[in-house]
Write a protein that holds these residues in place. Sequence first.
Motif, PDB file in Angstrom:
ATOM      1  N   ALA A  86      19.193  30.371  58.645  1.00 37.90           N
ATOM      2  CA  ALA A  86      19.501  29.231  59.509  1.00 37.90           C
ATOM      3  C   ALA A  86      18.219  28.577  60.012  1.00 37.90           C
ATOM      4  CB  ALA A  86      20.356  29.688  60.694  1.00 37.90           C
ATOM      5  N   PHE A  87      17.193  29.370  60.268  1.00 38.49           N
ATOM      6  CA  PHE A  87      15.891  28.831  60.686  1.00 38.49           C
ATOM      7  C   PHE A  87      15.323  27.937  59.587  1.00 38.49           C
ATOM      8  CE2 PHE A  87      11.271  29.009  60.832  1.00 38.49           C
ATOM      9  CZ  PHE A  87      11.004  28.714  62.167  1.00 38.49           C
ATOM     10  N   ILE A  88      15.418  28.407  58.349  1.00 40.57           N
ATOM     11  CA  ILE A  88      14.929  27.611  57.212  1.00 40.57           C
ATOM     12  C   ILE A  88      15.772  26.344  57.047  1.00 40.57           C
ATOM     13  CG2 ILE A  88      14.653  27.572  54.697  1.00 40.57           C
ATOM     14  CD1 ILE A  88      14.109  30.622  54.879  1.00 40.57           C
ATOM     15  N   GLY A  89      17.097  26.515  57.118  1.00 43.69           N
ATOM     16  CA  GLY A  89      17.978  25.364  56.968  1.00 43.69           C
ATOM     17  C   GLY A  89      17.773  24.339  58.060  1.00 43.69           C
ATOM     18  N   GLY A  90      17.462  24.810  59.280  1.00 47.68           N
ATOM     19  CA  GLY A  90      17.237  23.888  60.390  1.00 47.68           C
ATOM     20  C   GLY A  90      16.008  23.027  60.200  1.00 47.68           C
ATOM     21  N   GLY A  91      15.056  23.519  59.417  1.00 47.85           N
ATOM     22  CA  GLY A  91      13.833  22.760  59.181  1.00 47.85           C
ATOM     23  C   GLY A  91      13.934  21.762  58.050  1.00 47.85           C
ATOM     24  N   ILE A  92      15.060  21.760  57.370  1.00 54.39           N
ATOM     25  CA  ILE A  92      15.261  20.828  56.257  1.00 54.39           C
ATOM     26  C   ILE A  92      15.964  19.580  56.768  1.00 54.39           C
ATOM     27  CG2 ILE A  92      16.354  20.474  54.011  1.00 54.39           C
ATOM     28  CD1 ILE A  92      16.239  23.513  53.617  1.00 54.39           C
ATOM     29  N   HIS A  93      15.346  18.450  56.584  1.00 53.53           N
ATOM     30  CA  HIS A  93      15.954  17.181  57.005  1.00 53.53           C
ATOM     31  C   HIS A  93      16.505  16.471  55.790  1.00 53.53           C
ATOM     32  CE1 HIS A  93      16.732  13.417  58.982  1.00 53.53           C
ATOM     33  NE2 HIS A  93      15.963  12.774  58.117  1.00 53.53           N
ATOM     34  N   LEU A  94      17.818  16.316  55.785  1.00 57.03           N
ATOM     35  CA  LEU A  94      18.468  15.610  54.693  1.00 57.03           C
ATOM     36  C   LEU A  94      18.628  14.141  55.039  1.00 57.03           C
ATOM     37  CD1 LEU A  94      21.376  17.995  53.625  1.00 57.03           C
ATOM     38  CD2 LEU A  94      19.282  17.523  52.361  1.00 57.03           C
ATOM     39  N   PRO A  95      18.280  13.232  54.134  1.00 52.57           N
ATOM     40  CA  PRO A  95      18.552  11.811  54.357  1.00 52.57           C
ATOM     41  C   PRO A  95      20.047  11.583  54.539  1.00 52.57           C
ATOM     42  CG  PRO A  95      17.081  12.125  52.492  1.00 52.57           C
ATOM     43  CD  PRO A  95      17.607  13.486  52.853  1.00 52.57           C
ATOM     44  N   ALA A  96      20.400  10.514  55.229  1.00 56.53           N
ATOM     45  CA  ALA A  96      21.808  10.222  55.517  1.00 56.53           C
ATOM     46  C   ALA A  96      22.652  10.174  54.253  1.00 56.53           C
ATOM     47  CB  ALA A  96      21.917   8.897  56.264  1.00 56.53           C
ATOM     48  N   ILE A  97      22.050   9.724  53.140  1.00 58.83           N
ATOM     49  CA  ILE A  97      22.809   9.593  51.894  1.00 58.83           C
ATOM     50  C   ILE A  97      23.293  10.950  51.390  1.00 58.83           C
ATOM     51  CG2 ILE A  97      20.775   9.739  50.396  1.00 58.83           C
ATOM     52  CD1 ILE A  97      22.112   7.676  48.596  1.00 58.83           C
ATOM     53  N   TYR A  98      22.571  12.035  51.771  1.00 54.70           N
ATOM     54  CA  TYR A  98      22.988  13.383  51.386  1.00 54.70           C
ATOM     55  C   TYR A  98      23.702  14.093  52.533  1.00 54.70           C
ATOM     56  CZ  TYR A  98      19.644  12.531  47.638  1.00 54.70           C
ATOM     57  OH  TYR A  98      18.955  11.992  46.580  1.00 54.70           O
ATOM     58  N   TYR A  99      23.201  13.878  53.744  1.00 62.82           N
ATOM     59  CA  TYR A  99      23.758  14.587  54.902  1.00 62.82           C
ATOM     60  C   TYR A  99      25.209  14.204  55.143  1.00 62.82           C
ATOM     61  CZ  TYR A  99      24.378  16.160  59.728  1.00 62.82           C
ATOM     62  OH  TYR A  99      24.849  16.759  60.855  1.00 62.82           O
ATOM     63  N   LYS A 100      25.515  12.906  55.081  1.00 62.62           N
ATOM     64  CA  LYS A 100      26.871  12.450  55.399  1.00 62.62           C
ATOM     65  C   LYS A 100      27.928  13.029  54.452  1.00 62.62           C
ATOM     66  CE  LYS A 100      27.450   8.180  56.786  1.00 62.62           C
ATOM     67  NZ  LYS A 100      27.374   6.700  56.826  1.00 62.62           N
ATOM     68  N   PRO A 101      27.737  12.987  53.121  1.00 64.89           N
ATOM     69  CA  PRO A 101      28.759  13.590  52.259  1.00 64.89           C
ATOM     70  C   PRO A 101      28.849  15.098  52.400  1.00 64.89           C
ATOM     71  CG  PRO A 101      26.903  12.795  50.955  1.00 64.89           C
ATOM     72  CD  PRO A 101      26.724  12.255  52.327  1.00 64.89           C
ATOM     73  N   LEU A 102      27.711  15.769  52.624  1.00 59.84           N
ATOM     74  CA  LEU A 102      27.738  17.220  52.776  1.00 59.84           C
ATOM     75  C   LEU A 102      28.543  17.620  54.007  1.00 59.84           C
ATOM     76  CD1 LEU A 102      26.868  20.062  51.994  1.00 59.84           C
ATOM     77  CD2 LEU A 102      24.725  19.696  53.242  1.00 59.84           C
ATOM     78  N   VAL A 103      28.257  16.968  55.140  1.00 59.68           N
ATOM     79  CA  VAL A 103      28.999  17.279  56.369  1.00 59.68           C
ATOM     80  C   VAL A 103      30.455  16.852  56.227  1.00 59.68           C
ATOM     81  CG1 VAL A 103      29.196  16.825  58.843  1.00 59.68           C
ATOM     82  CG2 VAL A 103      26.947  17.157  57.818  1.00 59.68           C
ATOM     83  N   GLY A 104      30.683  15.719  55.549  1.00 56.94           N
ATOM     84  CA  GLY A 104      32.056  15.267  55.337  1.00 56.94           C
ATOM     85  C   GLY A 104      32.877  16.292  54.576  1.00 56.94           C
ATOM     86  N   ILE A 105      32.298  16.864  53.533  1.00 53.19           N
ATOM     87  CA  ILE A 105      32.999  17.898  52.750  1.00 53.19           C
ATOM     88  C   ILE A 105      33.243  19.138  53.593  1.00 53.19           C
ATOM     89  CG2 ILE A 105      32.749  19.493  50.809  1.00 53.19           C
ATOM     90  CD1 ILE A 105      31.270  17.214  49.337  1.00 53.19           C
ATOM     91  N   LEU A 106      32.240  19.534  54.386  1.00 48.92           N
ATOM     92  CA  LEU A 106      32.407  20.703  55.254  1.00 48.92           C
ATOM     93  C   LEU A 106      33.502  20.459  56.295  1.00 48.92           C
ATOM     94  CD1 LEU A 106      28.720  21.900  55.846  1.00 48.92           C
ATOM     95  CD2 LEU A 106      30.486  22.950  54.413  1.00 48.92           C
ATOM     96  N   LEU A 107      33.582  19.228  56.803  1.00 54.69           N
ATOM     97  CA  LEU A 107      34.641  18.908  57.756  1.00 54.69           C
ATOM     98  C   LEU A 107      36.014  19.007  57.088  1.00 54.69           C
ATOM     99  CD1 LEU A 107      33.169  15.871  59.734  1.00 54.69           C
ATOM    100  CD2 LEU A 107      33.395  18.236  60.505  1.00 54.69           C
ATOM    101  N   TRP A 108      36.101  18.573  55.849  1.00 52.37           N
ATOM    102  CA  TRP A 108      37.362  18.681  55.124  1.00 52.37           C
ATOM    103  C   TRP A 108      37.740  20.142  54.869  1.00 52.37           C
ATOM    104  CZ3 TRP A 108      37.891  14.402  50.788  1.00 52.37           C
ATOM    105  CH2 TRP A 108      38.228  13.188  51.409  1.00 52.37           C
ATOM    106  N   LEU A 109      36.738  20.967  54.546  1.00 49.32           N
ATOM    107  CA  LEU A 109      37.006  22.389  54.347  1.00 49.32           C
ATOM    108  C   LEU A 109      37.477  23.028  55.651  1.00 49.32           C
ATOM    109  CD1 LEU A 109      33.974  23.424  52.090  1.00 49.32           C
ATOM    110  CD2 LEU A 109      36.370  23.238  51.409  1.00 49.32           C
ATOM    111  N   ALA A 110      36.832  22.633  56.750  1.00 48.43           N
ATOM    112  CA  ALA A 110      37.249  23.146  58.060  1.00 48.43           C
ATOM    113  C   ALA A 110      38.675  22.685  58.375  1.00 48.43           C
ATOM    114  CB  ALA A 110      36.284  22.676  59.145  1.00 48.43           C
ATOM    115  N   ALA A 111      38.977  21.429  58.043  1.00 43.91           N
ATOM    116  CA  ALA A 111      40.323  20.901  58.287  1.00 43.91           C
ATOM    117  C   ALA A 111      41.354  21.672  57.470  1.00 43.91           C
ATOM    118  CB  ALA A 111      40.370  19.419  57.925  1.00 43.91           C
ATOM    119  N   ALA A 112      41.012  21.979  56.216  1.00 43.03           N
ATOM    120  CA  ALA A 112      41.939  22.731  55.366  1.00 43.03           C
ATOM    121  C   ALA A 112      42.237  24.089  55.980  1.00 43.03           C
ATOM    122  CB  ALA A 112      41.347  22.904  53.968  1.00 43.03           C
TER     123      ALA A 112
END
Length: 246
Positions: A86-112
Amino acid sequence: MDSTAIVWIAVLMALGAALYSSVGHGGASAYLATMALFSVAPETMKPTALALNLLVAGFGAWRYSSKGLCNWKLVLAFALTATPAAFIGGGIHLPAIYYKPLVGILLWLAAARLLWQPRQLAEREPHAPSLAVTLPTGAVLGVLAGLTGTGGGIFLSPLIILFGWEEPRRTSGVVSAFIFANSVAGLAGNVASIGRLPSELPIFITAVAIGAGLGTWLGVSRLPRPWLLRFLGAVLLVAGAKLLFT
């Protein structure tokens, strides 16, 4: 943000904190969903979700632990790899073009997960998983936690329940402690992101603190949980779609 948006964000975050804390979660996916609905900038979403997660999961971990409902050996088995990941992942900054779909998919998985409420598994004696299972699983969940601003608990808890690694009530304690550790590491991995926290953060902290207090007090058995979680799942679906398609 205008005052009306701030009020609605605070109300929805409080609701998310109450629902998620009732089952030992920090509520990051609900906070991300809320911020997505109100078009908060992606670079602000991640640290804000982690900061709020830190408060709610920390309170939940303390509450469950004080009642003897936290299997610290199981927490450690996952956290050994999850926390540094998590420390390593926290240091990675994803551009919005990648961050938005990744979080969107995770939100859908959480919704499921929220919309699909299986029957309670037959009672069975919990059995501890081997380190060969927990270490790689923890690493994957830790990277996701730091990278996206979630605690990883929305995925860990169903794994624990489905594989019978712990009974449901103690699972909440394990997940709370796991999320707290990942949230600390995720923020520490990108200290610079703290500068992107919104000026309205004290309002949001107050809202989720109230929600967490209510959620942990009520507990799962006192809530009409299936319908509330389905409603929250619907919100996550809408927010995920907003991130994925706009």
